[in-house]
Write a protein that holds these residues in place. Structure first.
Motif, PDB file in Angstrom:
ATOM      1  N   CYS A 183      29.329 -12.802  78.477  1.00 62.43           N
ATOM      2  CA  CYS A 183      29.991 -13.916  77.798  1.00 62.43           C
ATOM      3  C   CYS A 183      30.973 -13.479  76.712  1.00 62.43           C
ATOM      4  O   CYS A 183      31.624 -14.329  76.100  1.00 62.43           O
ATOM      5  N   ASP A 184      31.079 -12.177  76.458  1.00 59.60           N
ATOM      6  CA  ASP A 184      32.150 -11.703  75.581  1.00 59.60           C
ATOM      7  C   ASP A 184      33.506 -11.864  76.262  1.00 59.60           C
ATOM      8  O   ASP A 184      34.536 -11.947  75.585  1.00 59.60           O
ATOM      9  N   HIS A 185      33.503 -11.916  77.581  1.00 61.63           N
ATOM     10  CA  HIS A 185      34.748 -11.879  78.347  1.00 61.63           C
ATOM     11  C   HIS A 185      35.045 -13.184  79.077  1.00 61.63           C
ATOM     12  O   HIS A 185      36.083 -13.291  79.736  1.00 61.63           O
ATOM     13  N   ILE A 186      34.139 -14.153  79.001  1.00 66.13           N
ATOM     14  CA  ILE A 186      34.390 -15.439  79.649  1.00 66.13           C
ATOM     15  C   ILE A 186      34.064 -16.570  78.674  1.00 66.13           C
ATOM     16  O   ILE A 186      33.293 -16.392  77.731  1.00 66.13           O
ATOM     17  N   ASP A 187      34.656 -17.718  78.915  1.00 60.51           N
ATOM     18  CA  ASP A 187      34.362 -18.914  78.125  1.00 60.51           C
ATOM     19  C   ASP A 187      34.323 -20.091  79.087  1.00 60.51           C
ATOM     20  O   ASP A 187      35.350 -20.700  79.385  1.00 60.51           O
ATOM     21  N   PHE A 188      33.137 -20.401  79.587  1.00 57.58           N
ATOM     22  CA  PHE A 188      33.013 -21.426  80.625  1.00 57.58           C
ATOM     23  C   PHE A 188      33.137 -22.839  80.071  1.00 57.58           C
ATOM     24  O   PHE A 188      33.168 -23.789  80.842  1.00 57.58           O
ATOM     25  N   ILE A 189      33.228 -22.978  78.753  1.00 59.31           N
ATOM     26  CA  ILE A 189      33.460 -24.290  78.156  1.00 59.31           C
ATOM     27  C   ILE A 189      34.957 -24.585  78.068  1.00 59.31           C
ATOM     28  O   ILE A 189      35.424 -25.667  78.442  1.00 59.31           O
ATOM     29  N   LYS A 190      35.724 -23.623  77.605  1.00 58.60           N
ATOM     30  CA  LYS A 190      37.156 -23.823  77.419  1.00 58.60           C
ATOM     31  C   LYS A 190      37.979 -23.462  78.647  1.00 58.60           C
ATOM     32  O   LYS A 190      39.101 -23.948  78.800  1.00 58.60           O
ATOM     33  N   ASN A 191      37.445 -22.615  79.496  1.00 55.78           N
ATOM     34  CA  ASN A 191      38.210 -22.121  80.646  1.00 55.78           C
ATOM     35  C   ASN A 191      37.552 -22.604  81.951  1.00 55.78           C
ATOM     36  O   ASN A 191      36.496 -22.110  82.349  1.00 55.78           O
ATOM     37  N   LYS A 192      38.176 -23.553  82.606  1.00 55.97           N
ATOM     38  CA  LYS A 192      37.629 -24.127  83.829  1.00 55.97           C
ATOM     39  C   LYS A 192      37.472 -23.082  84.924  1.00 55.97           C
ATOM     40  O   LYS A 192      36.523 -23.140  85.717  1.00 55.97           O
ATOM     41  N   ALA A 193      38.378 -22.115  84.967  1.00 55.36           N
ATOM     42  CA  ALA A 193      38.303 -21.075  86.001  1.00 55.36           C
ATOM     43  C   ALA A 193      37.039 -20.232  85.845  1.00 55.36           C
ATOM     44  O   ALA A 193      36.418 -19.840  86.845  1.00 55.36           O
ATOM     45  N   ASP A 194      36.650 -19.972  84.606  1.00 56.39           N
ATOM     46  CA  ASP A 194      35.415 -19.220  84.376  1.00 56.39           C
ATOM     47  C   ASP A 194      34.205 -20.001  84.869  1.00 56.39           C
ATOM     48  O   ASP A 194      33.291 -19.439  85.490  1.00 56.39           O
ATOM     49  N   GLU A 196      34.188 -22.363  87.193  1.00 56.87           N
ATOM     50  CA  GLU A 196      34.231 -22.428  88.654  1.00 56.87           C
ATOM     51  C   GLU A 196      33.776 -21.121  89.286  1.00 56.87           C
ATOM     52  O   GLU A 196      33.145 -21.124  90.358  1.00 56.87           O
ATOM     53  N   ALA A 197      34.069 -19.996  88.634  1.00 55.78           N
ATOM     54  CA  ALA A 197      33.620 -18.700  89.147  1.00 55.78           C
ATOM     55  C   ALA A 197      32.094 -18.610  89.108  1.00 55.78           C
ATOM     56  O   ALA A 197      31.463 -18.057  90.025  1.00 55.78           O
ATOM     57  N   ILE A 198      31.492 -19.163  88.053  1.00 58.58           N
ATOM     58  CA  ILE A 198      30.029 -19.189  87.967  1.00 58.58           C
ATOM     59  C   ILE A 198      29.450 -20.080  89.061  1.00 58.58           C
ATOM     60  O   ILE A 198      28.488 -19.712  89.741  1.00 58.58           O
ATOM     61  N   PHE A 199      30.041 -21.254  89.261  1.00 60.94           N
ATOM     62  CA  PHE A 199      29.569 -22.151  90.317  1.00 60.94           C
ATOM     63  C   PHE A 199      29.654 -21.479  91.688  1.00 60.94           C
ATOM     64  O   PHE A 199      28.773 -21.667  92.538  1.00 60.94           O
ATOM     65  N   SER A 200      30.702 -20.717  91.906  1.00 55.08           N
ATOM     66  CA  SER A 200      30.868 -20.029  93.185  1.00 55.08           C
ATOM     67  C   SER A 200      29.723 -19.043  93.425  1.00 55.08           C
ATOM     68  O   SER A 200      29.179 -18.960  94.537  1.00 55.08           O
ATOM     69  N   LYS A 201      29.341 -18.302  92.379  1.00 55.40           N
ATOM     70  CA  LYS A 201      28.227 -17.358  92.498  1.00 55.40           C
ATOM     71  C   LYS A 201      26.913 -18.101  92.757  1.00 55.40           C
ATOM     72  O   LYS A 201      26.071 -17.658  93.547  1.00 55.40           O
ATOM     73  N   ILE A 202      26.748 -19.236  92.082  1.00 58.75           N
ATOM     74  CA  ILE A 202      25.537 -20.034  92.299  1.00 58.75           C
ATOM     75  C   ILE A 202      25.502 -20.572  93.723  1.00 58.75           C
ATOM     76  O   ILE A 202      24.461 -20.551  94.388  1.00 58.75           O
ATOM     77  N   ASP A 203      26.643 -21.060  94.201  1.00 59.80           N
ATOM     78  CA  ASP A 203      26.723 -21.561  95.570  1.00 59.80           C
ATOM     79  C   ASP A 203      26.255 -20.507  96.566  1.00 59.80           C
ATOM     80  O   ASP A 203      25.517 -20.808  97.517  1.00 59.80           O
TER      81      ASP A 203
END
Length: 210
Positions: A183-194, A196-203
């Protein structure tokens, strides 16, 4: 047999567990289980005097999390309703081992294993990790009064304890997938792409599990 998704989001204080669990619940339409934190009447004193208040604090968390999991199993998982939680009860071991005196910890472990026997276990763990500066910044931004006295040294040690525990968990539970995000390198609150990348891994994991 198809598994009912039960996802747990874990990581040290301030890393974003609750925020991500909420996003997952909204996206997949899962039941959201939030851990009880601010309701703990001992927590404020704990951050001021860890040695003096650790046993009361950890026992409160253990009993409440046990009850939450019992209810989640009875009212949701047993009815095939998927759940995402912003904690895994194993975190109790991490905090208790760090803060309790040896005799207290031995008693605590006995109670822990009695309560957690046959409790539902997640079939996917999401492990969020971050450096001390990121954690301190996020703790400051959310502005919880009870967290104002958190010692940075304690928080730093906690991140190390998490890393060690998760390494052991992965080795001991090869059938439980763990997705790790820095989470030093991603911000899933401010950055939608981050996000979506997490959702893709969960999928990917949900597809494998089912």
């Amino acid at each position: 047999m198809k598994k009912v998704p039960f996802i747990a989001v874990e990581g040290p204080i301030g890393v974003g567990k609750s925020s991500l669990a909420r996003e997952i619940a909204n996206y997949y339409q899962y039941r959201l289980l939030n851990e009880i934190v601010e309701e703990n009447p001992f927590l404020g004193n704990f951050y001021k005097d860890i040695d003096g208040w650790s046993f009361q604090t950890e026992m409160f968390f253990l009993c409440n999390r046990y009850k939450q999991l019992e209810d989640i199993e009875k009212y949701h998982l047993n009815k095939n309703e998927p759940v995402v939680a912003d904690y895994h009860i194993f975190k109790n071991q991490i905090f208790a081992e760090r803060t309790l005196q040896s005799k207290q910890y031995e008693k605590y472990k006995q109670i822990y294993y009695i309560l957690t026997a046959n409790m539902p276990e997640p079939n996917l763990i999401i492990y969020l990790k971050a450096g001390l500066n990121t954690l301190l910044e996020r703790i400051s931004l959310r502005g919880r009064d009870i967290e104002k006295n958190i010692d940075p040294a304690y928080l730093l040690q906690l991140t190390k304890d998490y890393e060690q525990f998760m390494g052991k968990f992965i080795n001991d539970h090869p059938n439980v997938p763990v997705l790790t995000f820095e989470c030093d390198h991603i911000d899933f609150i401010k950055n939608k792409a981050d996000l979506e990348a997490i959702f893709s891994k969960i999928d990917d994991q949900l597809f494998i599990n089912n």
